[in-house]
Scaffold this motif. Structure first.
Motif, PDB file in Angstrom:
ATOM      1  N   LEU A 272       0.855  -1.184   0.000  1.00 46.47           N
ATOM      2  CA  LEU A 272       0.000   0.000   0.000  1.00 46.47           C
ATOM      3  C   LEU A 272       0.893   1.236   0.000  1.00 46.47           C
ATOM      4  O   LEU A 272       1.793   1.362   0.837  1.00 46.47           O
ATOM      5  N   VAL A 273       0.637   2.138  -0.937  1.00 48.74           N
ATOM      6  CA  VAL A 273       1.470   3.335  -1.058  1.00 48.74           C
ATOM      7  C   VAL A 273       0.591   4.539  -1.367  1.00 48.74           C
ATOM      8  O   VAL A 273      -0.354   4.454  -2.161  1.00 48.74           O
ATOM      9  N   ALA A 274       0.876   5.661  -0.745  1.00 50.13           N
ATOM     10  CA  ALA A 274       0.044   6.858  -0.898  1.00 50.13           C
ATOM     11  C   ALA A 274       0.312   7.577  -2.218  1.00 50.13           C
ATOM     12  O   ALA A 274       1.436   7.601  -2.715  1.00 50.13           O
ATOM     13  N   GLN A 275      -0.755   8.161  -2.775  1.00 47.69           N
ATOM     14  CA  GLN A 275      -0.638   9.031  -3.946  1.00 47.69           C
ATOM     15  C   GLN A 275      -0.147  10.404  -3.520  1.00 47.69           C
ATOM     16  O   GLN A 275      -0.395  10.852  -2.397  1.00 47.69           O
ATOM     17  N   HIS A 276       0.526  11.103  -4.435  1.00 47.93           N
ATOM     18  CA  HIS A 276       0.905  12.488  -4.171  1.00 47.93           C
ATOM     19  C   HIS A 276      -0.345  13.367  -4.049  1.00 47.93           C
ATOM     20  O   HIS A 276      -0.435  14.207  -3.163  1.00 47.93           O
ATOM     21  N   ASP A 277      -1.287  13.168  -4.947  1.00 46.87           N
ATOM     22  CA  ASP A 277      -2.500  13.982  -5.009  1.00 46.87           C
ATOM     23  C   ASP A 277      -3.711  13.056  -4.897  1.00 46.87           C
ATOM     24  O   ASP A 277      -3.971  12.246  -5.784  1.00 46.87           O
ATOM     25  N   GLU A 278      -4.439  13.188  -3.800  1.00 46.10           N
ATOM     26  CA  GLU A 278      -5.560  12.274  -3.568  1.00 46.10           C
ATOM     27  C   GLU A 278      -6.721  12.513  -4.531  1.00 46.10           C
ATOM     28  O   GLU A 278      -7.612  11.661  -4.654  1.00 46.10           O
ATOM     29  N   THR A 279      -6.732  13.632  -5.249  1.00 51.95           N
ATOM     30  CA  THR A 279      -7.826  13.892  -6.188  1.00 51.95           C
ATOM     31  C   THR A 279      -7.608  13.202  -7.537  1.00 51.95           C
ATOM     32  O   THR A 279      -8.515  13.177  -8.361  1.00 51.95           O
ATOM     33  N   THR A 280      -6.422  12.648  -7.759  1.00 57.18           N
ATOM     34  CA  THR A 280      -6.141  11.970  -9.025  1.00 57.18           C
ATOM     35  C   THR A 280      -6.854  10.623  -9.057  1.00 57.18           C
ATOM     36  O   THR A 280      -6.609   9.766  -8.219  1.00 57.18           O
ATOM     37  N   GLU A 281      -7.725  10.459 -10.028  1.00 48.92           N
ATOM     38  CA  GLU A 281      -8.523   9.233 -10.102  1.00 48.92           C
ATOM     39  C   GLU A 281      -7.692   8.050 -10.589  1.00 48.92           C
ATOM     40  O   GLU A 281      -7.824   6.932 -10.073  1.00 48.92           O
ATOM     41  N   THR A 282      -6.882   8.284 -11.598  1.00 48.14           N
ATOM     42  CA  THR A 282      -6.074   7.198 -12.165  1.00 48.14           C
ATOM     43  C   THR A 282      -4.613   7.631 -12.173  1.00 48.14           C
ATOM     44  O   THR A 282      -4.109   8.168 -13.168  1.00 48.14           O
TER      45      THR A 282
ATOM     46  N   VAL B 263       2.898   8.347  -7.285  1.00 42.46           N
ATOM     47  CA  VAL B 263       2.799   7.782  -5.941  1.00 42.46           C
ATOM     48  C   VAL B 263       4.171   7.874  -5.275  1.00 42.46           C
ATOM     49  O   VAL B 263       5.198   8.006  -5.946  1.00 42.46           O
ATOM     50  N   TYR B 264       4.180   7.832  -3.959  1.00 39.98           N
ATOM     51  CA  TYR B 264       5.439   7.916  -3.224  1.00 39.98           C
ATOM     52  C   TYR B 264       6.255   6.637  -3.409  1.00 39.98           C
ATOM     53  O   TYR B 264       5.722   5.593  -3.784  1.00 39.98           O
ATOM     54  N   LYS B 265       7.540   6.729  -3.116  1.00 40.74           N
ATOM     55  CA  LYS B 265       8.446   5.599  -3.313  1.00 40.74           C
ATOM     56  C   LYS B 265       8.523   4.674  -2.093  1.00 40.74           C
ATOM     57  O   LYS B 265       9.077   3.579  -2.183  1.00 40.74           O
ATOM     58  N   VAL B 266       7.990   5.124  -0.976  1.00 44.81           N
ATOM     59  CA  VAL B 266       7.999   4.304   0.239  1.00 44.81           C
ATOM     60  C   VAL B 266       6.569   4.011   0.659  1.00 44.81           C
ATOM     61  O   VAL B 266       5.745   4.922   0.768  1.00 44.81           O
ATOM     62  N   GLY B 267       6.270   2.743   0.860  1.00 39.54           N
ATOM     63  CA  GLY B 267       4.948   2.315   1.297  1.00 39.54           C
ATOM     64  C   GLY B 267       5.069   1.248   2.372  1.00 39.54           C
ATOM     65  O   GLY B 267       6.153   1.038   2.934  1.00 39.54           O
ATOM     66  N   THR B 268       3.959   0.569   2.635  1.00 34.26           N
ATOM     67  CA  THR B 268       3.938  -0.445   3.683  1.00 34.26           C
ATOM     68  C   THR B 268       3.392  -1.760   3.144  1.00 34.26           C
ATOM     69  O   THR B 268       2.319  -1.802   2.529  1.00 34.26           O
ATOM     70  N   LEU B 269       4.134  -2.820   3.384  1.00 35.39           N
ATOM     71  CA  LEU B 269       3.650  -4.161   3.071  1.00 35.39           C
ATOM     72  C   LEU B 269       2.613  -4.560   4.107  1.00 35.39           C
ATOM     73  O   LEU B 269       2.815  -4.354   5.309  1.00 35.39           O
TER      74      LEU B 269
ATOM     75  N   ILE C 269       2.927  -4.827   8.007  1.00 32.46           N
ATOM     76  CA  ILE C 269       4.063  -5.712   8.263  1.00 32.46           C
ATOM     77  C   ILE C 269       5.358  -4.917   8.389  1.00 32.46           C
ATOM     78  O   ILE C 269       5.977  -4.885   9.455  1.00 32.46           O
ATOM     79  N   GLU C 270       5.778  -4.268   7.304  1.00 32.48           N
ATOM     80  CA  GLU C 270       7.022  -3.515   7.310  1.00 32.48           C
ATOM     81  C   GLU C 270       7.033  -2.529   6.154  1.00 32.48           C
ATOM     82  O   GLU C 270       6.244  -2.647   5.214  1.00 32.48           O
ATOM     83  N   ARG C 271       7.946  -1.572   6.236  1.00 27.96           N
ATOM     84  CA  ARG C 271       8.082  -0.589   5.163  1.00 27.96           C
ATOM     85  C   ARG C 271       8.822  -1.201   3.986  1.00 27.96           C
ATOM     86  O   ARG C 271       9.591  -2.153   4.133  1.00 27.96           O
ATOM     87  N   ALA C 272       8.577  -0.637   2.800  1.00 25.38           N
ATOM     88  CA  ALA C 272       9.263  -1.103   1.596  1.00 25.38           C
ATOM     89  C   ALA C 272       9.486   0.076   0.656  1.00 25.38           C
ATOM     90  O   ALA C 272       8.672   0.995   0.592  1.00 25.38           O
ATOM     91  N   ARG C 273      10.599   0.035  -0.065  1.00 30.76           N
ATOM     92  CA  ARG C 273      10.912   1.055  -1.057  1.00 30.76           C
ATOM     93  C   ARG C 273      10.661   0.488  -2.451  1.00 30.76           C
ATOM     94  O   ARG C 273      11.163  -0.587  -2.790  1.00 30.76           O
ATOM     95  N   ILE C 274       9.881   1.210  -3.245  1.00 30.37           N
ATOM     96  CA  ILE C 274       9.545   0.752  -4.591  1.00 30.37           C
ATOM     97  C   ILE C 274      10.742   0.941  -5.522  1.00 30.37           C
ATOM     98  O   ILE C 274      11.318   2.023  -5.605  1.00 30.37           O
ATOM     99  N   LEU C 275      11.074  -0.114  -6.228  1.00 27.00           N
ATOM    100  CA  LEU C 275      12.142  -0.059  -7.217  1.00 27.00           C
ATOM    101  C   LEU C 275      11.585   0.159  -8.619  1.00 27.00           C
ATOM    102  O   LEU C 275      12.178   0.876  -9.424  1.00 27.00           O
ATOM    103  N   SER C 276      10.445  -0.477  -8.908  1.00 25.83           N
ATOM    104  CA  SER C 276       9.795  -0.305 -10.203  1.00 25.83           C
ATOM    105  C   SER C 276       8.349  -0.774 -10.093  1.00 25.83           C
ATOM    106  O   SER C 276       7.986  -1.512  -9.174  1.00 25.83           O
ATOM    107  N   VAL C 277       7.528  -0.326 -11.053  1.00 24.37           N
ATOM    108  CA  VAL C 277       6.112  -0.704 -11.102  1.00 24.37           C
ATOM    109  C   VAL C 277       5.763  -1.050 -12.537  1.00 24.37           C
ATOM    110  O   VAL C 277       6.162  -0.346 -13.472  1.00 24.37           O
TER     111      VAL C 277
END
Length: 213
Positions: free
Chosen positions: A53-63, A69-75, A97-105
């Protein structure tokens, strides 16, 4: 081990969050309605029930695009889910569970799959961290009624003030902040000491702004 191991990291389905941030070691609930997010959750349910799960920069963005999205999220582990409104929405409950850094999507079968690297948590128990935690809880307790404008639930926050583990307390108190950008900033900080110190700064600044208003 959470997620599928691949060269350079691990992989699992990913869901972008609007206006919310999940933290390790905490329970988190949200309603999922966007089709890619529902597909990601269903994919995780068919495997090991692990999501990023990772947060968006702008919550109003639908797609959002991956770069929005941010590079750090939570598993998280999917603890429970149920379909709502004719299967158009999902109510899901997660366990951080723990934090994770996104390498690619990459997009796979209509959902996002992230390649990530786990972020190890620093040692939480130290005299400095304990002193900062005492300072933080004292600050909130002293100005408890004034904090209602920047914590979404002071009722639940009150319970968090009794947590004596600095790492868990920092995550719990951060999770009740109203502004997602404040939560994300704290999630990304590398040490418990920095998280506690930043919380003190954020709350002190908001209290000062109230007094000037």
């Amino acid at each position: 081990m959470a997620g599928k191991t691949v060269r350079g990291g691990s992989q699992c389905p990913m869901i972008p969050l609007r206006g919310a941030v999940a933290f390790p070691n905490l329970k988190f609930s949200c309603t999922i309605g966007r089709r890619p997010s529902m597909l990601a959750l269903e994919k995780a349910l068919s495997e090991d029930r692990i999501l990023l799960l990772v947060a968006q920069h702008d919550e109003t963005t639908e797609t959002p695009a991956p770069e929005q999205v941010y590079k750090v999220g939570t598993l998280v582990f999917i603890a429970h889910h149920s379909y709502l409104t004719g299967n158009d929405f999902l109510l899901a409950q997660f366990e951080g569970i723990e934090r994770a850094r996104i390498l690619s999507v990459e997009e796979v079968s209509g959902y996002w799959q992230a390649t990530y690297r786990r972020i190890s948590e620093p040692v939480a128990q130290s005299s400095r961290n304990k002193k900062l935690l005492d300072q933080l809880t004292s600050l909130i307790a002293e100005h408890f009624e004034k904090t209602e404008s920047f914590f979404w639930s002071t009722y639940l926050l009150e319970d968090a003030l009794w947590i004596d583990d600095p790492l868990l307390a920092a995550s719990s108190i951060s999770s009740y902040l109203k502004e997602a950008k404040d939560k994300q900033e704290i999630l990304e900080l590398s040490s418990v000491q920095k998280r506690l110190a930043r919380l003190i700064e954020i709350i002190s600044r908001k209290l000062e702004s109230q007094e000037r208003a």
